[in-house]
Write a protein that holds these residues in place. Structure first.
Motif, mmCIF file in Angstrom:
data_model
loop_
_atom_site.group_PDB
_atom_site.id
_atom_site.type_symbol
_atom_site.label_atom_id
_atom_site.label_comp_id
_atom_site.label_asym_id
_atom_site.label_seq_id
_atom_site.Cartn_x
_atom_site.Cartn_y
_atom_site.Cartn_z
ATOM 1 N N VAL A 1 -3.984 7.302 -2.901
ATOM 2 C CA VAL A 1 -4.769 6.072 -2.794
ATOM 3 C C VAL A 1 -5.843 6.346 -1.746
ATOM 4 O O VAL A 1 -5.533 6.877 -0.683
ATOM 5 N N PRO A 2 -7.100 5.992 -2.000
ATOM 6 C CA PRO A 2 -8.167 6.395 -1.083
ATOM 7 C C PRO A 2 -8.195 5.714 0.280
ATOM 8 O O PRO A 2 -9.032 6.053 1.101
ATOM 9 N N CYS B 1 -8.190 6.790 -7.762
ATOM 10 C CA CYS B 1 -7.411 7.620 -6.853
ATOM 11 C C CYS B 1 -7.808 9.090 -6.993
ATOM 12 O O CYS B 1 -7.760 9.632 -8.094
ATOM 13 N N PRO B 2 -8.213 9.728 -5.901
ATOM 14 C CA PRO B 2 -8.550 11.149 -5.985
ATOM 15 C C PRO B 2 -7.273 12.002 -6.085
ATOM 16 O O PRO B 2 -6.179 11.516 -5.857
ATOM 17 N N ARG B 3 -7.459 13.292 -6.402
ATOM 18 C CA ARG B 3 -6.319 14.210 -6.481
ATOM 19 C C ARG B 3 -5.688 14.357 -5.098
ATOM 20 O O ARG B 3 -6.382 14.404 -4.085
ATOM 21 N N LEU B 4 -4.371 14.463 -5.082
ATOM 22 C CA LEU B 4 -3.652 14.643 -3.822
ATOM 23 C C LEU B 4 -3.956 16.025 -3.260
ATOM 24 O O LEU B 4 -3.944 17.016 -3.992
ATOM 25 N N GLN B 5 -4.205 16.074 -1.978
ATOM 26 C CA GLN B 5 -4.514 17.362 -1.362
ATOM 27 C C GLN B 5 -3.291 18.273 -1.423
ATOM 28 O O GLN B 5 -2.156 17.827 -1.267
ATOM 29 N N LEU C 1 0.812 -1.211 0.000
ATOM 30 C CA LEU C 1 0.000 0.000 0.000
ATOM 31 C C LEU C 1 0.852 1.271 0.000
ATOM 32 O O LEU C 1 0.601 2.201 -0.765
ATOM 33 N N GLN C 2 1.878 1.284 0.835
ATOM 34 C CA GLN C 2 2.700 2.494 0.919
ATOM 35 C C GLN C 2 3.415 2.779 -0.402
ATOM 36 O O GLN C 2 3.571 3.939 -0.780
ATOM 37 N N ASP C 3 3.824 1.732 -1.101
ATOM 38 C CA ASP C 3 4.472 1.929 -2.402
ATOM 39 C C ASP C 3 3.483 2.570 -3.376
ATOM 40 O O ASP C 3 3.845 3.441 -4.160
ATOM 41 N N LEU C 4 2.228 2.144 -3.308
ATOM 42 C CA LEU C 4 1.209 2.737 -4.174
ATOM 43 C C LEU C 4 0.968 4.189 -3.778
ATOM 44 O O LEU C 4 0.756 5.050 -4.633
ATOM 45 N N GLN C 5 0.999 4.457 -2.482
ATOM 46 C CA GLN C 5 0.796 5.826 -2.009
ATOM 47 C C GLN C 5 1.932 6.726 -2.510
ATOM 48 O O GLN C 5 1.698 7.845 -2.967
#
Lengths: 254, 499
Positions: B158-159, B244-248, B144-148
């Motif tokens: 990643v949501p 995946c939404p846009r990064l804040q 998960l962290q790699d995807l993040q």
């Protein structure tokens, strides 16, 4: 004892910077108080709490948004702040340590400060020059990379970090310039009540261009690039393969 | 059917019975089988693990509560290999436990007996990312962290986010319908997973909207929905297409202190109304759990208060977000809803706050064997529920009840520990289990909000699902895995009474 603390607005420590057009891309990037300056403010506030210092003044050089950095310093306990405004880039690309230390010199002389606390370096420029240059301009004693400070307001004993261990230096007579290193203290968080109080504290604003100092850079930055990506490690299946690679690829064993 | 269920309800759970829950129709894999499986993976070195020491990590889960007896781990590198392996195991009736990061909390990822383990850890490629739609296509074994990290450099996120992000893999997250801290803001995996590639028990590969993947696609039964949260019992997820939404652009956080739970609820309501669209997470921790966390991690607020809250915001404009936050915080303080608090002045400080919250689980685990409960309850019922549990604990024993969780989702993590006792005490386990389940069901809550069923909570299914629903669930399992080779003994309670 009056303490002047330099606080720099830099790219947030947790952000991974990107290089665009031969410079660090600052668009939309999160900026925060330089971690070493945060340590300097914390030390100054502690000295005030110990009743050794009676006033802590925070100062920053930067654009309009740099007031946020001052608000953090005020929320941590600084009494008032000075904002020297400039739109010049403060990450070494435009404004450089020699000009910065001259600005500090002028303010120190006006403020009649007894002690200047600075972070040992900005995490954007990594120069570590402002402290020593300022001390030179003022003709004051200086100690850099302070890991421990003890003072009664008149003299000071500082433990200084070096590559080979800790050096203890005694400054027999203040005023002095001290730059702060990581081990000096653990900075406090900005509490809500203090953040509210900080809004009422005084911030004096002044344009850097009006101070009669030559702000032009002394050095020209030729190139900015990201470090080459680290090569991926490989897994070896067994001892023989490891020895083979060490011998024939890495060339570290005969 | 009804009498079978009734008999199942009446059986008491003793650890030694677990092993016979596995169907007598399943066979135990032999060395001949392992050789064949090795050949199905082209005899690739490292793809088959049979060495006892190397097997330990696969046979035991993160909590160390669940230990399997597998002697074979296969680590395929492609969907094709997964397909061949399952086809073979299905023919031979060999039980298979699909395993990703093994960070689950109900023992769903480790064998109950000597089923073989199929680890997806080598299926770890990111296959595509479309920045226009935000759809990320990745193999199930991607951490998960790699995807993040990958999506962050591409201005997306990643949501989901969990404490286990450095170890958990997306295939496991999907198979357990993981919740996490951003559930309120970015929604459930059930909404964000746009496609899956799965391999069925008989080796058939289904492309359920993985490639191509669309934001909107109403063409046929949404079969992928069955696999989300099915914990590997209907098929093995090999690829995931996730939105995946846009990064804040702006991330802010505050760590606040409240005197009682009513204030926590008021702080939550105020956060929703003041922070509105920028509110991303709202977690609570009680003083019991903070008391053990502070032994390892410094707390942002030095004084101990009965409850602390972590609020995080995600927005597109820092000035705007800070203005909203400061208004929220000053109102909350003026009305004495929040007694104290700190506002992060840098991203590192935001990470410090999360370190406290994410340390709750491991710090509690260091105190003794954890009777772990993850429940959904009406938020106003949290305090009564907790005091009911506490008042029914044997007073002469050092049993503590630690509470924390995603209060914004009505999700409470209730962890009961007898200090210093690291073995499961069967008497206490039984008391606690009956007490908690009864207290939750009486309040019409969920006995497993996000942790799932695994090999631990599934036996309670008949208490909370009606016969018709259960019947359909068994029929679904029968349809996708008629021989019952996938994760046997888990998720659905056994239909036959153990001997």
């Amino acid at each position: 004892m009056k303490i002047l603390v330099g606080v720099k607005r830099v790219v947030d420590y947790a952000v991974k910077v990107r290089v665009q057009n031969n410079t660090v891309d600052l668009k939309n990037i999160k900026m925060s108080l330089n971690p070493f300056c945060e340590i300097a403010i914390e030390e100054a506030v502690r000295l005030k709490e110990q009743k050794v210092a009676d006033e802590v003044v925070a100062m920053t050089i930067g654009p309009k948004q740099a007031t946020e950095t001052l608000r953090t310093a005020l929320a941590m306990g600084a009494d008032r702040a000075i904002h020297i405004t400039t739109d010049l880039r403060t990450d070494y690309m435009e404004l450089q340590p020699f000009a910065v230390s001259q600005i500090f010199q002028k303010i120190v002389e006006e403020e009649n400060s007894d002690l200047v606390l600075l972070g040992k370096q900005g995490i954007d420029s990594d120069c570590g020059q402002t402290g020593p240059m300022l001390a030179g301009l003022l003709g004051w004693p200086q100690v850099t990379f302070a890991a421990n400070i003890e003072t009664d307001g008149k003299s000071m004993t500082v433990e200084r970090e070096t590559d080979s261990g800790t050096e203890t230096i005694k400054i027999s007579q203040l005023p002095a310039v001290v730059t702060c290193d990581l081990r000096l203290n653990e900075p406090r968080y900005a509490t809500l009540p203090n953040i509210m109080k900080a809004k009422k504290k005084k911030v004096d604003t002044r344009a850097a261009e009006d101070m009669g100092i030559d702000l032009a850079p002394r050095n020209q930055v030729l190139e900015v690039y990201e470090p080459p990506p680290r090569k991926e490690g490989i897994m070896v299946e067994n001892m023989d393969e490891l020895i083979d690679k060490l011998k024939n690829e890495a060339g570290v064993i005969a | 059917m009804r009498s079978l269920l009734k008999r199942t309800l009446q059986c008491t759970l003793k650890p030694e019975i677990r092993r016979s829950y596995l169907s007598p129709a399943l066979t135990i894999a032999t060395s001949h089988d392992s050789e064949h499986l090795f050949s199905l993976m082209n005899c690739r070195p490292g793809s088959l693990i049979t060495d006892e020491t190397a097997l330990t990590k696969y046979n035991q889960d993160w909590t160390k509560k669940y230990k399997g007896d597998s002697s074979i781990v296969v680590r395929p590198q492609s969907t094709e290999e997964v397909s061949k392996i399952l086809k073979y195991c299905n023919q031979k009736s060999i039980g298979v436990v699909p395993q990703a990061g093994s960070t689950g909390l109900c023992g769903g990822s480790v064998p109950i007996s000597n089923e073989i383990i199929l680890s997806v850890e080598c299926l770890n490629n990111i296959e595509y990312f479309d920045s226009m739609s935000g759809i990320l296509g990745a193999q199930a074994g991607c951490i998960l962290q790699d995807l993040q990290d990958y999506t962050a450099t591409r201005d997306h996120l990643v949501p989901i986010d969990l404490g286990a992000k450095g170890t958990c893999q997306i295939g496991g997250n999907v198979s357990t319908n993981a919740g996490g801290s951003y559930y309120y803001r970015y929604g459930s995996l059930r909404g964000n997973v746009l496609g899956l590639e799965v391999v069925l028990a008989n080796g058939e590969v289904l492309n359920l909207g993985y490639n191509p993947s669309h934001l909107k696609d109403n063409t046929g039964y949404d079969l992928k929905a069955l696999f989300i949260g099915a914990e590997g019992t209907l098929g093995i997820v090999t690829k995931v297409a996730i939105l995946c939404p846009r990064l804040q652009k702006s991330k802010c956080a505050a760590f606040l202190a409240c005197q009682n739970f009513e204030q926590v609820i008021k702080a939550l309501e105020m956060a929703k109304s003041h922070l509105g669209e920028i509110l991303a997470a709202f977690e609570f921790m009680d003083d019991e759990v903070l008391g053990v966390v502070k032994e390892k991690v410094p707390l942002p607020i030095l004084e101990m208060y009965p409850y602390c809250v972590l609020v995080e915001t995600h927005g597109s404009d820092e000035e705007h977000d800070l203005a909203k936050i400061e208004k929220y915080l000053s109102s909350a303080m003026e009305e004495d809803i929040v007694l104290d608090g700190v506002l992060a002045q840098s991203l590192s400080q935001v990470q410090d706050f999360w370190k406290v919250r994410e340390s709750c689980n491991p710090c509690v685990a260091e105190k003794g064997f954890v009777y772990k409960y993850d429940v959904s309850l009406p938020v106003h019922d949290f305090p009564l529920f907790v005091s009911e549990i506490r008042s029914n604990m044997p007073p002469e024993r050092p049993v503590r009840v630690f509470n924390y969780g995603h209060v914004i989702d009505g999700n409470l993590h209730c962890n009961i520990v007898e200090l210093g006792n690291f073995e499961r005490d069967h008497e206490l386990s039984k008391t606690v289990e009956e007490l908690v389940l009864d207290a939750v069901i009486r309040r019409r809550g969920s006995i497993s909000a996000e942790h799932g069923l695994g090999q631990y909570k599934h036996i309670h299914l008949p208490k909370i699902r009606d016969a018709a629903t259960l019947s359909c669930m068994y029929a679904t399992k029968q349809q996708f895995d008629p021989k019952g080779i996938l994760n046997p003994g888990k998720y659905l309670p056994p239909q036959t009474v153990p001997s």
